[in-house]
Design a protein around this motif. Structure first.
Motif, short mmCIF file in Angstrom:
data_model
loop_
_atom_site.label_atom_id
_atom_site.label_comp_id
_atom_site.label_asym_id
_atom_site.label_seq_id
_atom_site.Cartn_x
_atom_site.Cartn_y
_atom_site.Cartn_z
N ALA A 183 -20.14 -4.47 22.07
CA ALA A 183 -19.18 -5.57 21.87
C ALA A 183 -18.31 -5.78 23.10
CB ALA A 183 -18.31 -5.28 20.65
N LEU A 184 -18.08 -4.71 23.86
CA LEU A 184 -17.26 -4.80 25.06
C LEU A 184 -18.09 -5.10 26.32
CD1 LEU A 184 -14.93 -1.74 24.39
CD2 LEU A 184 -14.17 -4.13 24.60
N GLY A 185 -19.41 -5.16 26.17
CA GLY A 185 -20.27 -5.38 27.33
C GLY A 185 -20.51 -4.12 28.13
N ILE A 186 -20.38 -2.95 27.48
CA ILE A 186 -20.57 -1.65 28.13
C ILE A 186 -21.95 -1.11 27.77
CG2 ILE A 186 -19.74 0.74 28.25
CD1 ILE A 186 -16.96 -0.33 27.44
N ILE A 187 -22.69 -0.63 28.75
CA ILE A 187 -24.00 -0.03 28.50
C ILE A 187 -23.80 1.41 28.03
CG2 ILE A 187 -26.21 0.66 29.51
CD1 ILE A 187 -25.76 -2.40 29.22
N THR A 188 -24.49 1.78 26.96
CA THR A 188 -24.45 3.16 26.47
C THR A 188 -25.57 3.96 27.14
OG1 THR A 188 -23.56 2.52 24.32
CG2 THR A 188 -24.62 4.68 24.47
N GLN A 189 -25.18 5.01 27.84
CA GLN A 189 -26.13 5.95 28.41
C GLN A 189 -26.15 7.19 27.52
OE1 GLN A 189 -25.32 7.01 32.52
NE2 GLN A 189 -27.10 5.85 33.18
N ALA A 190 -27.33 7.74 27.28
CA ALA A 190 -27.48 8.86 26.35
C ALA A 190 -27.72 10.16 27.09
CB ALA A 190 -28.64 8.59 25.39
N TRP A 191 -26.73 11.10 26.98
CA TRP A 191 -27.00 12.45 27.48
C TRP A 191 -27.52 13.32 26.34
CZ3 TRP A 191 -24.31 16.57 25.43
CH2 TRP A 191 -22.99 16.39 24.99
N SER A 192 -28.26 14.35 26.70
CA SER A 192 -29.03 15.15 25.73
C SER A 192 -29.84 14.24 24.82
CB SER A 192 -28.11 16.05 24.89
OG SER A 192 -28.87 17.02 24.19
N PRO A 193 -30.60 13.30 25.39
CA PRO A 193 -31.25 12.27 24.57
C PRO A 193 -32.35 12.79 23.65
CG PRO A 193 -32.05 12.17 26.82
CD PRO A 193 -30.90 13.14 26.82
N ILE A 194 -32.89 13.97 23.96
CA ILE A 194 -33.93 14.54 23.10
C ILE A 194 -33.31 15.48 22.07
CG2 ILE A 194 -36.12 15.84 23.13
CD1 ILE A 194 -36.52 14.94 26.01
N GLY A 195 -32.03 15.78 22.22
CA GLY A 195 -31.34 16.63 21.24
C GLY A 195 -31.27 18.09 21.58
N GLY A 196 -31.53 18.42 22.86
CA GLY A 196 -31.49 19.82 23.26
C GLY A 196 -30.14 20.49 23.00
N ILE A 197 -29.07 19.70 23.00
CA ILE A 197 -27.74 20.25 22.77
C ILE A 197 -27.62 20.85 21.36
CG2 ILE A 197 -26.75 18.07 21.93
CD1 ILE A 197 -24.95 20.56 24.27
N LYS A 198 -28.42 20.34 20.42
CA LYS A 198 -28.40 20.88 19.05
C LYS A 198 -29.22 22.16 18.94
CE LYS A 198 -26.87 18.99 15.81
NZ LYS A 198 -25.55 19.13 15.14
N ARG A 199 -30.05 22.40 19.93
CA ARG A 199 -30.89 23.60 19.93
C ARG A 199 -30.33 24.68 20.85
NH1 ARG A 199 -35.07 21.29 21.90
NH2 ARG A 199 -34.62 21.86 24.05
N ASP A 200 -29.91 24.25 22.06
CA ASP A 200 -29.53 25.20 23.09
C ASP A 200 -28.05 25.23 23.39
OD1 ASP A 200 -32.28 25.74 23.46
OD2 ASP A 200 -32.47 24.03 24.81
N GLY A 201 -27.27 24.32 22.80
CA GLY A 201 -25.86 24.23 23.10
C GLY A 201 -25.07 25.43 22.59
N GLU A 202 -23.92 25.67 23.23
CA GLU A 202 -23.09 26.81 22.86
C GLU A 202 -22.62 26.72 21.42
OE1 GLU A 202 -20.00 27.02 25.76
OE2 GLU A 202 -21.39 27.28 27.44
N LYS A 203 -22.29 25.51 20.98
CA LYS A 203 -21.81 25.34 19.61
C LYS A 203 -22.89 25.71 18.60
CE LYS A 203 -19.36 21.65 18.74
NZ LYS A 203 -18.97 20.25 18.42
#
Length: 301
Positions: A183-203
């Motif tokens: 809506a603001l004309g901002i492009i969304t870039q996706a980090w961890s786009p495959i979801g590795g943060i849910k597998r390998d992330g500290e949390k």
């Protein structure tokens, strides 16, 4: 030399940005040069690094060794929180440019909002605005900003970021924020786009809630149907929901595989099925809680 065949985004200042790129988050310096060379050889034209990744120098070396003309490559880096503030950000930019061995950047991003010191975040962004006005960077933006952070920033600076780089993958799709960006004309870039943060992330490791979108039956079934890898299915989904994914890898075969997604499409109901995997739980840090104190990192040599 391969040429980029994927989509491109026209940013809100008219600059064109490739719609797919290589991320080098935590890529070991000794492997980063070869990873960047491999990516550029396979048609990548966007390379995303950051001062906090500690591999800007190697990214620059990989670019120079690739043989691809500088003007054909879209290079992004980010200012880290410990360098927020107007003058500190200007110095940090010079340091990043020196490490990269470049005389301009394509995109300069503010790495995190710091809600507890948002004035410093704003001052850093204003420094980026100065660099943009001087032509030292072609576009500026932010990472990990919520819609309220964006509104606050825009109110205080009068400038709309070109890009908001955020965590997006099948288990955390951030549809409301992506819609706010659009809506603001901002492009969304996706980090961890495959979801590795849910597998390998500290949390994930600390909580014991390790999840992997690559092994979810819905993704595996589509991979079988299209004779593709699960990673390719997820990256194709990213393209079709309108993000710019920047998957990280240092393995040549995986780098080549990740970008080989532009000769097939998912059906609309398949895109919806992947989006329905959303858990509403992020794998990375909560932007409301991030500060230099939570990540005590210095980017200085």
């Amino acid at each position: 030399m391969a040429t980029f065949k994927g989509p491109a985004f026209r940013l809100n200042n008219g600059i064109e940005m490739p719609g797919f790129g290589l991320g080098v988050f935590r890529s070991e310096p000794e492997k980063t040069v070869a990873a960047v060379q491999s990516a550029l050889a396979h048609g990548y034209r966007l390379i995303d690094t950051a001062a906090a990744y500690m591999n800007e120098q190697q990214v620059g070396e990989g670019i120079r060794a690739s043989g691809v003309p500088r003007e054909d490559i879209f290079v992004t880096t980010k200012v880290w929180m410990t360098d927020y503030g107007y003058d500190r950000t200007l110095h940090a930019f010079d340091r990043s440019l020196r490490k990269l061995g470049l005389d301009y950047l394509d995109l300069y991003l503010t790495h995190w909002p710091v809600p507890s010191a948002f004035d410093e975040t704003v001052a850093s962004y204003k420094a980026a605005m100065k660099l943009l006005a001087e032509g030292r960077v072609r576009a500026i933006g932010v990472c990990n900003f919520s819609s309220s952070h964006l509104r606050n920033l825009i109110e205080q600076t009068g400038h709309i970021p070109a890009v908001n780089q955020i965590e997006v993958h099948p288990f955390f799709i951030q549809s409301d924020l992506r819609e706010a960006d659009e809506a603001l004309g901002i492009i969304t870039q996706a980090w961890s786009p495959i979801g590795g943060i849910k597998r390998d992330g500290e949390k994930a490791k600390a909580s014991g809630k390790v999840l992997d979108p690559l092994s979810h039956p819905s993704v595996v079934q589509l991979a079988t149907k299209y004779t593709r890898s699960p990673a390719q299915i997820i990256l194709r989904w990213q393209i079709q929901i309108g993000t710019c994914p920047i998957p990280k890898s240092v393995r040549p075969e995986r780098i080549a595989e990740n970008i080989d997604i532009f000769d097939f499409s998912l059906a609309a109901d398949e895109v919806r099925a992947i989006s329905a995997l959303d858990t509403g739980e992020r794998g990375g840090p909560d932007p409301e809680l991030v500060s230099p104190q939570t990540f005590p990192l210095t980017t200085h040599d």
